[in-house]
Design an enzyme around this catalytic site. Structure first.
Site, PDB file in Angstrom:
ATOM      1  CG  HIS A 138      -1.978   1.040   1.207  1.00  0.00           C
ATOM      2  ND1 HIS A 138      -3.240   0.825   1.714  1.00  0.00           N
ATOM      3  CD2 HIS A 138      -1.977   2.319   0.759  1.00  0.00           C
ATOM      4  CE1 HIS A 138      -3.963   1.920   1.573  1.00  0.00           C
ATOM      5  NE2 HIS A 138      -3.204   2.852   1.007  1.00  0.00           N
ATOM      6  CD  GLU A 154      -4.514  -2.994   0.532  1.00  0.00           C
ATOM      7  OE1 GLU A 154      -5.145  -4.039   0.823  1.00  0.00           O
ATOM      8  OE2 GLU A 154      -4.057  -2.214   1.390  1.00  0.00           O
ATOM      9  CG  HIS A 197      -8.168  -1.983   8.757  1.00  0.00           C
ATOM     10  ND1 HIS A 197      -7.280  -1.170   8.084  1.00  0.00           N
ATOM     11  CD2 HIS A 197      -8.254  -1.485  10.003  1.00  0.00           C
ATOM     12  CE1 HIS A 197      -6.871  -0.195   8.879  1.00  0.00           C
ATOM     13  NE2 HIS A 197      -7.450  -0.369  10.057  1.00  0.00           N
TER      14      HIS A 197
END
Length: 237
Positions: free
Chosen positions: A43, A70, A190
């Protein structure tokens, strides 16, 4: 079996804290795949405080499983993804200064923008996923964007589970059922951990993939990364 993609951002954070190349992000990516992970997630953020844009380029020939990038689809990010062409791009609406991702897309308000970005990625044969809260109207909105998958933002589930409130899974079940009905694949991520991952997997129909970074790396400090990867794989069967 639900696939496990290991987010290696925290490895890059540790590397960047001292400069140099220890720990070696490329070697860790090779190792987690060797240990059985089905993919590698990164990410990159605009300030490159952990994963750098060049890391994404360098990882491309190393990741032989699934490569998931991401990020917030600002132009710099879009250009990177189109250059690297990962297996999957996951669109996350995080602000430049966000410590970590903290909300899913408003797929209704951002419909036109998401449609445009997703079409560009799909023209380049990159599977798309968008980060969403377990809200049915947002799932319906996601379908309109043309995305291949959604990624359920699981912080609320993880928090409720830690309090002993297993009913916190219900919105996620409903969101997954609707997504399946709308023929969108379901990913999740998450705050998933060894404590909650098996319960989540057992209750979410057709969960295709989970992306886990922070918890997995923290657990690995005590148990070793090879052991932890295989513990996740066992719980995801």
């Amino acid at each position: 079996m639900t696939k496990l993609s290991v987010n290696i951002n925290k490895i890059a954070t540790l590397r960047n804290s001292r400069g140099g190349n220890v720990p070696n992000v490329m070697q860790v990516a090779k190792d987690v795949q060797h240990f059985g992970a089905h993919g590698v997630t990164i990410h990159p953020r605009p300030d490159e405080r952990h994963i750098r844009y060049q890391d994404a380029r360098d990882l491309k020939p190393i990741v032989y499983t699934e490569f998931n990038i991401e990020g917030n689809p600002v132009q710099k990010f879009i250009d990177l993804v189109l250059e690297v062409k990962p297996t999957q791009v996951t669109l996350v609406p995080d602000a430049d200064d966000a410590l970590t991702s903290n909300a899913g897309w408003d797929t209704i308000k951002n419909k036109s923008f998401l449609i445009e970005v997703i079409q560009e990625f799909k023209r380049n044969d990159i599977r798309t996923s968008i980060f969403v809260d377990p809200v049915l109207s947002m799932i319906e909105g996601a379908k309109i964007t043309g995305t291949d998958r959604i990624e359920l933002y699981t912080e609320a589930f993880a928090h409720q589970y830690s309090l002993g409130n297993k009913s916190g899974i219900q919105p996620y079940i409903e969101a997954a059922v609707l997504s399946n009905q709308l023929e969108m694949g379901v990913n999740a991520g998450h705050d998933l951990s060894l404590d909650n991952i098996q319960f989540f997997k057992e209750n979410i129909p057709n969960l295709l993939e989970v992306s886990i970074g922070h918890a997995l790396i923290c657990e690995s400090l005590y148990l070793g990364i090879e052991n932890v990867v295989n513990m996740y794989l066992h719980k995801l069967k």
